[in-house]
Write a protein that holds these residues in place. Structure first.
Motif, short mmCIF file in Angstrom:
data_model
loop_
_atom_site.label_atom_id
_atom_site.label_comp_id
_atom_site.label_asym_id
_atom_site.label_seq_id
_atom_site.Cartn_x
_atom_site.Cartn_y
_atom_site.Cartn_z
N ASP A 1 57.89 101.82 23.52
CA ASP A 1 58.75 102.79 24.18
C ASP A 1 59.10 103.86 23.13
O ASP A 1 59.00 103.62 21.92
CB ASP A 1 59.99 102.06 24.68
CG ASP A 1 61.01 102.97 25.33
OD1 ASP A 1 60.60 103.89 26.07
OD2 ASP A 1 62.21 102.76 25.09
N ASP B 1 62.07 106.60 23.35
CA ASP B 1 63.51 106.83 23.14
C ASP B 1 64.24 105.51 22.97
O ASP B 1 64.17 104.63 23.81
CB ASP B 1 64.09 107.61 24.33
CG ASP B 1 63.51 109.02 24.41
OD1 ASP B 1 63.67 109.78 23.45
OD2 ASP B 1 62.86 109.34 25.44
N GLY B 2 64.94 105.39 21.86
CA GLY B 2 65.67 104.16 21.58
C GLY B 2 64.85 103.13 20.83
O GLY B 2 65.38 102.08 20.46
N ASP C 1 60.66 97.64 23.98
CA ASP C 1 61.45 98.60 24.77
C ASP C 1 62.92 98.26 24.56
O ASP C 1 63.28 97.09 24.50
CB ASP C 1 61.06 98.45 26.25
CG ASP C 1 61.55 99.62 27.09
OD1 ASP C 1 60.72 100.22 27.78
OD2 ASP C 1 62.76 99.92 27.07
N ASP C 2 63.74 99.26 24.48
CA ASP C 2 65.17 99.00 24.26
C ASP C 2 65.93 98.78 25.57
O ASP C 2 67.11 98.46 25.54
CB ASP C 2 65.81 100.16 23.48
CG ASP C 2 65.79 101.46 24.24
OD1 ASP C 2 64.78 101.74 24.93
OD2 ASP C 2 66.77 102.22 24.16
MG LIG Z 1 63.95 103.54 25.66
#
Ligand SMILES: [Mg+2]
Length: 139
Positions: free
Chosen positions: A12, A14-15, A114-115
């Motif tokens: 992923d 973002d994050g 993934d966050d």
């Molecule tokens: Mg994310």
């Protein structure tokens, strides 16, 4: 360029790679620095995985190229680029500007980082657990 014999590691953005401290602004605007260690991690993974970055930015106009530019910029800042490894160049060539690393659809990955996900362990989470979910950097 991509070694298809390696298992796909889906990342992923973002994050996970992008620290995302400013929150969402626009698909093509990526204001924050990387999560500490992100580039070292990607460099280590080059030998073992076919890394693919899949984000909600991926299908938005200009989203992928914005992530590619961000990745090249930060690879040069974060990684040593001297002989014999040329670590920044390795990330720039094998991920940032390798179109196979930026799928438009969610890849069939060996594993995903993934966050905003819960690892499904065969038991359904409660609604309360889902509603209380917080990503690692918001705890
Ligand atoms: Mg994310």
């Amino acid at each position: 360029m991509t070694d298809r014999s390696k298992p796909i590691l889906c990342l992923d953005f973002d994050g996970v790679l992008h620290s995302y401290t400013s929150g969402w602004v626009h698909a093509t605007f990526i204001p924050d620095p990387p999560v500490p260690g992100a580039f070292d991690f990607m460099y280590q993974c080059l030998e073992h995985f076919n890394q693919q970055i899949y984000s909600s930015r991926s299908h938005q106009e200009g989203g992928i190229v914005a992530m590619q530019i961000w990745m090249e910029y930060w690879a040069r800042k974060e990684l040593d680029n001297t002989e014999p490894l040329y670590r920044a160049n390795a990330i720039i060539n094998q991920i940032a500007w390798n179109k196979d690393a930026w799928p438009l659809k969610k890849p069939s990955a060996f594993v995903t980082i993934d966050d905003r996900a819960i690892t499904f362990l065969g038991e359904w989470p409660t609604i309360e657990t889902l509603k209380a979910f917080k990503p690692w950097n918001k705890k």
